[in-house]
Design a protein around this motif. Structure first.
Motif, PDB file in Angstrom:
ATOM      1  N   PRO A 638       0.830  -1.210   0.000  1.00 45.37           N
ATOM      2  CA  PRO A 638       0.000   0.000   0.000  1.00 45.37           C
ATOM      3  C   PRO A 638       0.863   1.258   0.000  1.00 45.37           C
ATOM      4  O   PRO A 638       1.899   1.324   0.674  1.00 45.37           O
ATOM      5  N   THR A 639       0.437   2.245  -0.742  1.00 44.09           N
ATOM      6  CA  THR A 639       1.185   3.493  -0.881  1.00 44.09           C
ATOM      7  C   THR A 639       1.402   4.171   0.472  1.00 44.09           C
ATOM      8  O   THR A 639       0.509   4.194   1.319  1.00 44.09           O
ATOM      9  N   GLY A 640       2.611   4.706   0.666  1.00 43.64           N
ATOM     10  CA  GLY A 640       2.876   5.423   1.898  1.00 43.64           C
ATOM     11  C   GLY A 640       4.337   5.421   2.257  1.00 43.64           C
ATOM     12  O   GLY A 640       5.204   5.059   1.460  1.00 43.64           O
ATOM     13  N   SER A 641       4.609   5.825   3.481  1.00 37.95           N
ATOM     14  CA  SER A 641       5.979   5.810   3.990  1.00 37.95           C
ATOM     15  C   SER A 641       6.087   4.748   5.083  1.00 37.95           C
ATOM     16  O   SER A 641       5.136   4.509   5.832  1.00 37.95           O
ATOM     17  N   TYR A 642       7.262   4.135   5.159  1.00 40.41           N
ATOM     18  CA  TYR A 642       7.456   3.012   6.085  1.00 40.41           C
ATOM     19  C   TYR A 642       8.725   3.235   6.906  1.00 40.41           C
ATOM     20  O   TYR A 642       9.778   3.566   6.363  1.00 40.41           O
ATOM     21  N   GLU A 643       8.595   3.025   8.212  1.00 39.39           N
ATOM     22  CA  GLU A 643       9.754   3.133   9.093  1.00 39.39           C
ATOM     23  C   GLU A 643      10.117   1.755   9.634  1.00 39.39           C
ATOM     24  O   GLU A 643       9.254   0.904   9.845  1.00 39.39           O
ATOM     25  N   VAL A 644      11.396   1.536   9.854  1.00 34.99           N
ATOM     26  CA  VAL A 644      11.870   0.275  10.413  1.00 34.99           C
ATOM     27  C   VAL A 644      11.622   0.271  11.920  1.00 34.99           C
ATOM     28  O   VAL A 644      12.030   1.193  12.625  1.00 34.99           O
TER      29      VAL A 644
END
Length: 696
Positions: A638-644
């Protein structure tokens, strides 16, 4: 009790629908269990029959003025030794006895007419009433029982306290009536099941010292670790009294007595109360699948009838466990066992039970030598309907007494309906142990090169379960830590743990073991549909095996303990694994009702040895490849930003720290997937590592 493990794969057979005529049309009306699994349609009559058997048994047991199953399960309030307003009353069920005396410290262990029991007319029950001063707290006692052709000293079946003389090693019942009985401070407690995170433990072997640990020491030294590590439940082994310490608590003699090796009943109550006050549920590893053969300490020949509690003939003795098998067809045995469940819930405030050896109960063969290759194998007439009925009634009772109670079945055959609702025709357990998973990891580590580990196979195995039944997933339990077996860490590293588990001194074998230990746990915990279990110490890679004191090892406690000093030593690698386990549980519990979120595969490639799946806002990415790291490996998400939020390769967990986990990962637009609202997430995935990302 370890059982021979078998595949729990969902079986397939031809579909047959049962149809009933109505005024309007022909409709299919299935019981809930069959509605949820149409492959069970050919066996619906058997499923209904088992359910109706339980319903009819409940109806029979709750007759004669009893309104509920809980009313029936009050044997512990009647039998055994009780202090009353007028003194003492002692009762025992012993239909084959001709005479019974109470002997003990109070009468010089001699038969005395004052302490002779009377048979209650028309029953197999015996009763003795005594004045208030006839017994005192701490007195030791037994029954002297006579029957036609014999006699013997016996510990009462319903006694609540049994102690062993340190010098003679003889067990006796003990009067327990302290001036200040323990009062629970936490009156009402509701376990958290979102998800259920179980720390399996054994009080006796829970200390660093080479000795038997106590309830108090567990409360002071181990409970704080459980709380800090993020588990919300402890599953306590070996509570019911057992003559042989090395049986791991699975050869029970006194079912209502908490083991005195670990301390007093008050100490156990304080341990449970302290856990509750810190949000930790406490479930008991209960053994109703068999009993120790001992006659003096146990139920093997209480009053001259070897089958008073147990099946007659060849079915009396368990062929593999050197123990005795309960006759679940007798109402008196059901009374004993159901009362036992209620007793531990009410007297000690346990939050439920993990039922041991369920497979052994379900089948006349005890599951030994059975293949279970299809659904027909669960309905071919070799099932013990009495035991099935008992388990169903036990679950019904437990949840009637405490609606929030937890019941777990240790069952390896894959019997359908075990953890399905009673109303749907199931046996009513809340969870079943996913015993296929540890078997899979053992087989994989033993038989496959790292290059041959297939993510598709791993993903299938950790998700291999019936959709309508919750499971407790785990990589290893106490079974895998016993002598003759190996823990995961020992299979991976073996003797190199002794020489290369110090920071800066690791070799390739140690690095591999540390990496895979974390990955195996993460993929197992991340795919749960009910709960996750870990055995005490395995979270930090406890070395060596479990071996209780016995003649063969010189009665040594060296391997019957937990070496907490290893994980506390910051110069050693153990704390890396312990720290990772703690952070892994934090990630899982950061998502509300994580266990109910669908596990959705994103990608797998067996050639690359890459696996990715999502749960809610979390994405789990695994690279099982031992040598190849990948740059800009893409996944459609899904579109977006991802953090570890977690990385097995992070330096704080003993990894190489090859990736920059502070980077926010933005998805990359692809016009082909606009309608799916997905874009490419491209990651650097180092060899033999896993990463968890959260969508913002």
């Amino acid at each position: 009790m370890a059982e021979v493990k078998k595949d729990t794969t969902k079986k397939t057979v031809s579909k047959v629908a049962r149809k009933t005529k109505t005024a309007d049309a022909t409709k299919t009306q299935h019981i809930g269990l069959v509605k949820n699994d149409s492959w069970l349609e050919p066996f619906e009559d058997a499923i209904r029959g088992r359910h109706e058997n339980a319903v009819n048994r409940i109806s029979r047991l709750t007759g004669k003025g009893r309104k509920t199953l809980s009313d029936f399960a009050g044997g512990h309030l009647y039998f055994g030794l009780h202090k009353t307003a007028r003194g003492w009353v002692f009762r025992e069920w012993a239909p084959n006895a001709t005479e019974i005396y109470l002997i003990g410290d109070f009468n010089g262990w001699q038969e005395n007419p004052k302490y002779k029991m009377k048979r209650i007319e028309g029953t197999g029950n015996w009763e003795l009433k005594l004045g208030a001063k006839a017994l005192k707290h701490g007195d030791l006692y037994k029954m002297k029982v006579r029957w036609n052709g014999g006699e013997g000293e016996r510990i009462p079946a319903w006694c609540r306290r049994v102690v062993q003389d340190e010098s003679t090693k003889i067990f006796s019942a003990q009067v327990w009536n302290p001036e200040k009985p323990y009062v629970f401070k936490k009156k009402n407690f509701r376990p958290s099941k979102s998800p259920l995170l179980i720390y399996e433990c054994h009080v006796g072997m829970s200390q660093d010292a080479e000795k038997v640990g106590t309830y108090k020491e567990f409360t002071e030294n181990v409970l704080p670790r459980v709380i800090k590590d993020g588990y919300n439940c402890i599953q306590v082994m070996a509570i019911q009294e057992h003559p042989y310490y090395g049986s791991f608590g699975y050869h029970v003699s006194s079912f209502f007595a908490p083991s005195s090796r670990f301390g007093t009943p008050e100490d156990l109550k304080e341990m449970i109360d302290t856990a509750h006050r810190n949000g930790i549920a406490v479930i008991m590893d209960i053994v109703h699948s068999h009993a120790v053969k001992n006659e003096v300490e146990g139920l093997g020949n209480l009053a001259g009838d070897p089958c008073q509690f147990f099946y007659p003939g060849e079915r009396r003795e368990h062929p593999a466990w050197d123990s005795l098998c309960f006759d679940y067809g007798k109402d008196e045995v059901l009374h004993f066992l159901l009362s036992n469940c209620k007793y531990w819930l009410e007297e000690y405030h346990f939050d439920g039970f993990r039922f041991d050896g369920v497979t052994s109960m379900l089948y006349y063969s005890h599951g030994l030598g059975e293949a279970f290759g299809g659904y027909a194998d669960y309905f071919n007439g070799h099932e013990d309907d009495n035991a099935i009925c008992y388990l169903t009634l036990a679950n019904k009772l437990i949840h009637d007494v405490n609606p929030y109670a937890i019941t777990i079945a240790e069952e390896v055959s894959g019997m359908p309906g075990l953890a399905a609702k009673f109303e749907d025709g199931g046996y009513g357990f809340d969870y079943r142990m996913a015993m296929n998973i540890p078997d899979y990891w053992i087989k994989t580590i033993k038989e496959l090169r790292d290059e041959d580990w297939k993510p598709s196979s791993i993903f299938w195995e950790v998700k291999n379960r019936r959709p309508d039944e919750k499971t407790i997933s785990y990589c290893e339990s106490h079974d895998q830590a016993l002598v003759g077996d190996k823990t995961i860490i020992f299979r991976l590293i073996d003797a190199d743990m002794y020489w290369h588990f110090k920071k800066g001194d690791e070799n390739d074998v140690a690095h591999r073991g540390i990496a895979l230990h974390k990955m195996i746990r993460l993929v197992t915990a991340a795919s749960i549909n009910g709960g996750y279990l870990n055995f005490m110490g395995n979270e930090f890679g406890h070395p060596e095996w479990i071996d209780f004191p016995r003649e063969g090892n010189g009665w040594s406690y060296k391997y019957a303990r937990r070496q907490w000093n290893l994980v506390d030593n910051m110069e050693l690698d153990y704390h890396y694994l312990g720290d990772f386990d703690r952070e892994m549980l934090k990630v899982i519990t950061s998502i509300r009702n994580f266990q109910n979120k669908p596990v959705q595969e994103i990608w797998h490639n067996d050639g690359d040895q890459i696996l990715a799946f999502s749960r809610g806002e979390l994405i789990f990415v695994f690279n099982f490849n031992p040598t190849r790291s990948f740059t800009d490996y893409g996944f459609l998400v899904p579109t977006g930003s991802y953090e570890v939020v977690l990385n097995t390769d992070a330096k704080e967990f003993g990894g190489n720290g090859l990736a920059d986990d502070t980077v926010m990962h933005m998805t990359v637009f692809d016009p082909m997937y606009v309608s799916d609202r997905k874009e490419w997430l491209k990651l650097y995935v180092p060899a033999r590592s896993a990463v968890v990302l959260r969508r913002n």
